[in-house]
Design an enzyme around this catalytic site. Structure first.
Site, PDB file in Angstrom:
ATOM      1  CB  CYS A   1      -0.864  -0.023   1.259  1.00  0.00           C
ATOM      2  SG  CYS A   1      -1.862   1.452   1.490  1.00  0.00           S
TER       3      CYS A   1
ATOM      4  CB  CYS B   1      -3.260   3.956  -5.298  1.00  0.00           C
ATOM      5  SG  CYS B   1      -4.505   2.997  -4.388  1.00  0.00           S
TER       6      CYS B   1
HETATM    7  N1  DGL Z   1      -3.954   0.625  -1.851  1.00  0.00           N
HETATM    8  C1  DGL Z   1      -3.592   1.784  -1.103  1.00  0.00           C
HETATM    9  C2  DGL Z   1      -2.407   2.493  -1.741  1.00  0.00           C
HETATM   10  O1  DGL Z   1      -1.605   1.877  -2.414  1.00  0.00           O
HETATM   11  C3  DGL Z   1      -4.611   2.802  -0.746  1.00  0.00           C
HETATM   12  C4  DGL Z   1      -5.998   2.420  -0.584  1.00  0.00           C
HETATM   13  C5  DGL Z   1      -6.772   3.246   0.410  1.00  0.00           C
HETATM   14  O2  DGL Z   1      -6.939   4.456   0.261  1.00  0.00           O
HETATM   15  O3  DGL Z   1      -7.194   2.602   1.350  1.00  0.00           O
HETATM   16  O4  DGL Z   1      -2.235   3.662  -1.557  1.00  0.00           O
END
Ligand code: DGL
Length: 270
Positions: free
Chosen positions: A77, A187
């Site tokens: 993430c 993301c």
């Molecule tokens: N998947 C997460 C990222 O790479 C973010 C997702 C979220 O906002 O919860 O930033």
């Protein structure tokens, strides 16, 4: 306790299902490894929470994975990595690999000199990304585009729907109008709408996602620490999935994105 056995699992986590885009890159790169994935579904989206909240959740999930005897952790993430990786490395006694928007490779790929970065609001505003921009964005125009609502489309398995397309256009069109020829998926949820993005921008625009680079970095760290499963022992590794949210919904989406029906276990007290 931190495991020093090559047979221990690698813990991977995200706020939700987005980290599966990193998990599939890890699976492709390291087929024999056992992988333990946590979706912190109850507390997503991280990208619209404040840094203290995100850090608290990252500590809870990472501590759980360390207690499961994992030999290494991957923060799949961008938001969690840019906000909390330093704290996690200080607190936990386990090798940690994070992910950050691929600004450096994008800056060397662009021909127009304009790079768009699609990411969560929290990632765009983080000191970590400002620092990446200073380091690698000097000779290019870097356009940081927050994408509120896009994570929720992926969490709902709304990948190629009219709503998702319209939302994507509102984020991408200003970048194209400004001359961007390279887009960074900052993301881990966004690779699941990569085909739609590529369709909207056309093939003259390069779309960059760092999942495979993270998997290679993980492989190097495991090698250095002599923690990689030997390939001659290589029975296929297992994946085990956990979520802090409503299992029915999450299991259906994880199965759809992972490409086969998988069981998801509920993590109640994390
Ligand atoms: N998947 C997460 C990222 O790479 C973010 C997702 C979220 O906002 O919860 O930033």
């Amino acid at each position: 306790m931190v495991s020093t056995s090559p047979h221990a699992a690698i813990g991977v986590f995200d706020s939700g299902v987005g980290g599966l885009s990193v998990l599939r890159a890890i699976r492709a790169q390291l087929p024999a490894e056992n992988l333990l994935y946590v979706a912190d579904s109850q507390h997503m989206p991280y990208g619209e929470r404040d840094p203290e909240y995100i850090t608290r959740r990252c500590i809870a999930v990472a501590t759980y994975l360390q207690q499961q005897n994992c030999k290494a952790l991957v923060i799949a993430c961008n938001t969690a990595s840019v906000v909390a990786i330093t704290t996690l490395r200080e607190m936990l006694n386990i090798p940690i690999v994070g992910i950050e928007p691929a600004i450096k490779p994008a800056a060397s790929l662009t021909r127009s000199g304009v790079v768009g970065v699609l990411a969560t609001s929290q990632t765009v505003n983080s000191p970590g990304v400002q620092k990446l921009a200073q380091l690698y964005g000097k000779n290019v125009e870097l356009l940081l585009q927050p994408c509120p609502g896009l994570v929720q489309c992926v969490e709902g398995a709304e990948l190629d729907t009219p709503h998702t397309r319209e939302l994507l256009k509102t984020f991408i069109n200003p970048l194209l109008d400004a001359g961007a020829d390279t887009l960074v998926l900052g993301c881990t949820h966004y690779p699941f709408v990569r085909d739609v993005i590529q369709d909207l921008v056309g093939h003259a625009v390069t779309v960059v996602e760092p999942g495979a680079a993270v998997a290679r970095q993980l492989g190097r760290r495991l090698d250095e620490l002599k923690l990689q499963i030997e390939s001659d022992e290589a029975a296929a590794g297992r994946e085990t999935f956990f979520s802090t949210g409503e299992i029915g919904d999450v299991a259906a989406v994880i199965s759809a994105l992972w490409g086969r029906a998988v069981a998801v276990r509920y993590l109640e007290d994390v």
